[in-house]
Design a protein around this motif. Structure first.
Motif, mmCIF file in Angstrom:
data_model
loop_
_atom_site.group_PDB
_atom_site.id
_atom_site.type_symbol
_atom_site.label_atom_id
_atom_site.label_comp_id
_atom_site.label_asym_id
_atom_site.label_seq_id
_atom_site.Cartn_x
_atom_site.Cartn_y
_atom_site.Cartn_z
ATOM 1 N N UNK A 1 0.838 -1.209 0.000
ATOM 2 C CA UNK A 1 0.000 0.000 0.000
ATOM 3 C C UNK A 1 0.876 1.263 0.000
ATOM 4 N N UNK B 1 2.490 1.617 -3.390
ATOM 5 C CA UNK B 1 1.499 2.129 -4.336
ATOM 6 C C UNK B 1 1.227 3.609 -4.102
ATOM 7 N N UNK B 2 1.114 3.989 -2.824
ATOM 8 C CA UNK B 2 0.876 5.395 -2.499
ATOM 9 C C UNK B 2 2.031 6.279 -2.944
ATOM 10 N N UNK C 1 4.147 5.646 -5.410
ATOM 11 C CA UNK C 1 4.107 5.760 -6.877
ATOM 12 C C UNK C 1 3.018 6.748 -7.290
ATOM 13 N N UNK C 2 1.857 6.655 -6.622
ATOM 14 C CA UNK C 2 0.756 7.558 -6.960
ATOM 15 C C UNK C 2 1.129 9.013 -6.667
#
Lengths: 311, 126
Positions: A228, A231-232, A234-235
């Motif tokens: 998570x 992913x955060x 990268x976002x």
């Protein structure tokens, strides 16, 4: 997000499910009885023969003759060398405790256990497996403990010596045959296959299992949080890139508007106005260099100054 | 075989962790659709006045305003071609509205009816 007690509903549901699972696994299901190392050793030795003789024994019972005599009858003989010491947890004497433990593992047979006790006496204990009496062998298990033993004592009184007690086994087998031929319609029951007991955790192992389960749960949570967070990250990086792109586009749009002003000036009325237009053009060219240098904050500041000067 | 189960478990956990991020991105993409429609609408409206506007304008002031409107139109088109986020589309719409304002002023200068200019949206406001 809907909440119960200030906590997201899905989290409450997950906790309830986890607690219910723990109760079902650790609370309702009874763990298997632990099997002692001695019982494991004995049962392993009885997988291919009816007599297990622990090395170093007194040799009062001839193991080979016992095997030949017993054949495939539902009888196992255990000849232990090590003394069986008393234990505060034992309900009966140590010999009976170990005999019962072994009988539970060779469930369709009777067990004759010879061992020293803590007083140094080498004697026999007789017990019956919990499935020895069954539909195919409808006998009274008590006959094979008290009844048979009475016969054994009577028949061997003058036949055993201090160095040879094989007659006890011999008499037991004969009395065993007498009782089973009398009570069992299928004749003498035969020894079943001996299956080694499944491994059961002792207390330290149980803690290791608990720790392993905790590790699995913690590892899963750690993996979830890691993925998570990645992913955060990268976002967020994508958002920063998009914001930088938008900022650059905004600067370009303002530059285009300024270029229109600089490239199409109103006809100057005097030399001062002409110099001002020339100065604006020079500053615009310098501004283009600043924009190309990749410093957006400085470019925006210079752009604002030039826009105010061009008004 | 146990490695297969471990791999399946890892994939399930990773999917559970990434799903909110991916759905959030999709929701953001859908949210920017309204901005894209509005920006393209303004761009085409401006294009109508720029491409089919009055020719041979003798009024210097009106001609300058129409030239500015053309520049804003080209800039808005450039922004739209590269726009990917809500902020990009908002920026393009603001530029197109600036162009429409210039067209409106030019038409007032020429004494002709022009576009109704919407309230200018500052891209800084989002």
């Amino acid at each position: 997000m809907k909440r119960w007690f200030g906590v997201p509903r899905w989290l409450v549901g997950a906790v309830v499910l986890g607690v219910a699972g723990c109760v079902l696994v650790f609370g309702v299901a009874s763990p298997p009885e632990p099997v002692s190392a001695l019982a494991r050793e004995v049962v392993d030795g009885l997988r291919t023969t009816s007599v297990y003789e622990q090395p170093g024994g007194p040799g009062l019972i001839d193991a080979q003759r016992s095997r030949e005599l017993i054949g495939d009858r539902a009888i196992v003989v255990v000849l232990l060398a090590e003394p069986l010491l008393d234990d505060p947890t034992y309900v009966t004497d140590p010999r009976a405790e170990h005999c019962a433990e072994i009988a539970d593992l060779v469930a369709t047979s009777v067990v004759i256990l010879y061992a020293f006790d803590d007083r140094g006496e080498y004697d026999a204990e007789y017990c019956v497996g919990p499935e020895f009496a069954n539909d195919a062998n409808p006998v009274d298990p008590q006959d094979y403990v008290s009844g048979v033993v009475g016969g054994v004592h009577l028949g061997t009184h003058f036949r055993v010596t201090e160095t040879d007690r094989f007659a006890e086994v011999e008499e037991y087998v004969y009395t065993f045959d007498h009782y089973t031929m009398r009570d069992s319609p299928n004749g003498v029951p035969r020894r079943g296959i001996v299956v080694p007991p499944p491994p059961t955790p002792d207390a330290p192992q149980a803690w290791q299992v608990v720790l392993a389960l905790g590790g699995i749960v913690a590892g899963t949570i750690a993996l979830f949080v890691l993925v998570r967070a990645t992913g955060g990250l990268v976002a967020r990086r994508g958002s920063r890139t998009a914001a930088a792109h938008t900022r650059a586009e905004r600067i370009n749009a303002r530059l285009n508007r300024l270029a229109d002003t600089v490239l199409h000036p109103e006809p100057p009325n005097n030399a001062r106005a002409a110099r001002r237009q020339a100065d604006l053009a020079a500053r615009y060219v310098a501004l283009l260099a600043t924009v190309e240098s990749g410093a957006p904050a400085e470019a925006e500041r210079a752009l604002t100054e030039l826009e105010e000067a061009a008004r | 075989m146990s490695w297969v189960w471990i791999a399946v478990a890892v994939v399930v956990v990773a999917a559970g962790a990434l799903t909110p991020l991916l759905t959030g991105r999709r929701q953001r993409a859908l949210a920017s659709n309204d901005e894209a429609v509005a920006a393209r609408s303004r761009y085409h409206q401006l294009g109508h006045y720029v491409e089919d506007g009055p020719e041979h304008v003798t009024d210097e002031r009106a001609a300058a305003l129409l030239r500015t409107a053309r520049e804003r139109w080209l800039t808005a088109g450039s922004l739209l071609a590269r726009a990917t986020t809500e902020a990009d589309f908002t920026q393009a719409e603001a530029v197109a509205v600036e162009g429409l304002g210039a067209v409106a002023d030019a038409h007032v200068q020429l004494g002709r009816p022009g576009p109704r200019v919407p309230r200018r949206r500052d891209p800084e406001d989002g």
